[in-house]
Enzyme design. Sequence first.
Site, mmCIF file in Angstrom:
data_model
loop_
_atom_site.group_PDB
_atom_site.id
_atom_site.type_symbol
_atom_site.label_atom_id
_atom_site.label_comp_id
_atom_site.label_asym_id
_atom_site.label_seq_id
_atom_site.Cartn_x
_atom_site.Cartn_y
_atom_site.Cartn_z
ATOM 1 N N SER A 59 0.772 -1.359 0.273
ATOM 2 C CA SER A 59 -0.100 0.042 0.424
ATOM 3 C C SER A 59 0.865 0.775 -0.115
ATOM 4 C CB SER A 59 -0.598 0.063 1.070
ATOM 5 O OG SER A 59 -0.349 0.010 2.288
ATOM 6 N N GLY A 96 -1.996 -4.293 1.315
ATOM 7 C CA GLY A 96 -2.417 -5.669 1.593
ATOM 8 C C GLY A 96 -0.913 -6.746 0.973
ATOM 9 N N ASN A 124 4.127 -5.933 6.158
ATOM 10 C CA ASN A 124 3.106 -6.761 6.508
ATOM 11 C C ASN A 124 3.845 -7.364 7.687
ATOM 12 O OD1 ASN A 124 1.516 -4.935 5.563
ATOM 13 N ND2 ASN A 124 1.243 -5.977 3.598
ATOM 14 N N ASP A 207 -6.194 8.445 9.264
ATOM 15 C CA ASP A 207 -5.950 7.330 9.378
ATOM 16 C C ASP A 207 -4.416 6.577 10.817
ATOM 17 O OD1 ASP A 207 -4.266 6.542 7.498
ATOM 18 O OD2 ASP A 207 -5.290 5.378 6.302
ATOM 19 N N HIS A 210 -1.146 6.225 6.628
ATOM 20 C CA HIS A 210 -0.512 6.288 5.283
ATOM 21 C C HIS A 210 -0.384 7.745 5.140
ATOM 22 C CE1 HIS A 210 -3.477 2.250 5.027
ATOM 23 N NE2 HIS A 210 -2.776 2.544 3.482
#
Length: 231
Positions: A59, A96, A124, A207, A210
């Site tokens: 991402s 992701g 991740n 958020d 990001h």
Amino acid sequence: MIVVRSCVAALLALALSACNSNTTADAPAAAPAAVPARTPATPPTAATGKKRLLFFGNSLTAGYGVEPDQAFPGLIAEKIDSLNLKYEVINAGLSGETTAGGRSRVGWVLRQPVDVFVLELGGNDGLRGLPLTATRSNLLAIIDTVRRRSPGAQIVLAGMQIPPNLGVAYAADFKALYQEIAKERDLVLIPFLLEGVGGERRLNQPDGIHPTPAGHRIVARTVWTVLQPLI
């Protein structure tokens, strides 16, 4: 191995969560696996003389929450255009993505040869506490595929770091993994892609995970420092 100076940013948990596929932010369907960051008028051919620079990541590379030309691959494309360099920039980021996922799709992405390959994966894996042996194996497989498909390509490895939630030793080994791979395979290394951005509230979206357009501009400068001498 070429190493760009890096300082460990504070609050890595927020920054590195940007790549976590379990977060709400990564839930939306991702864009196609390979999308030009700046679509050329004609496809690159021997006639146009353009080389290919491909960003392969999650991402962070995909530029979740910002316009394509505001994400760091798009900003790199703009810089290249302004300098009249003969490169097509391709954003192959997928929100992701894990190293296992990247390993499974890299062959499809490399249907055409590339000249510079920027590999940004592993965050991740670390956030999920996956075995580092698996992460290492997947990254090496991706690198081997690039060298098999595009023997002359320059490969840039974007290092990541994780918070010590899963243990100080695991976090330290995760950070060292990128350095070890870069040395072993003679890659160009960015020790920490999010230098100066990770954990900085003003440089991240609401958020908190990001990067904003301003954050991506800082990331783009970090990446450009590495890419400039290569292209």
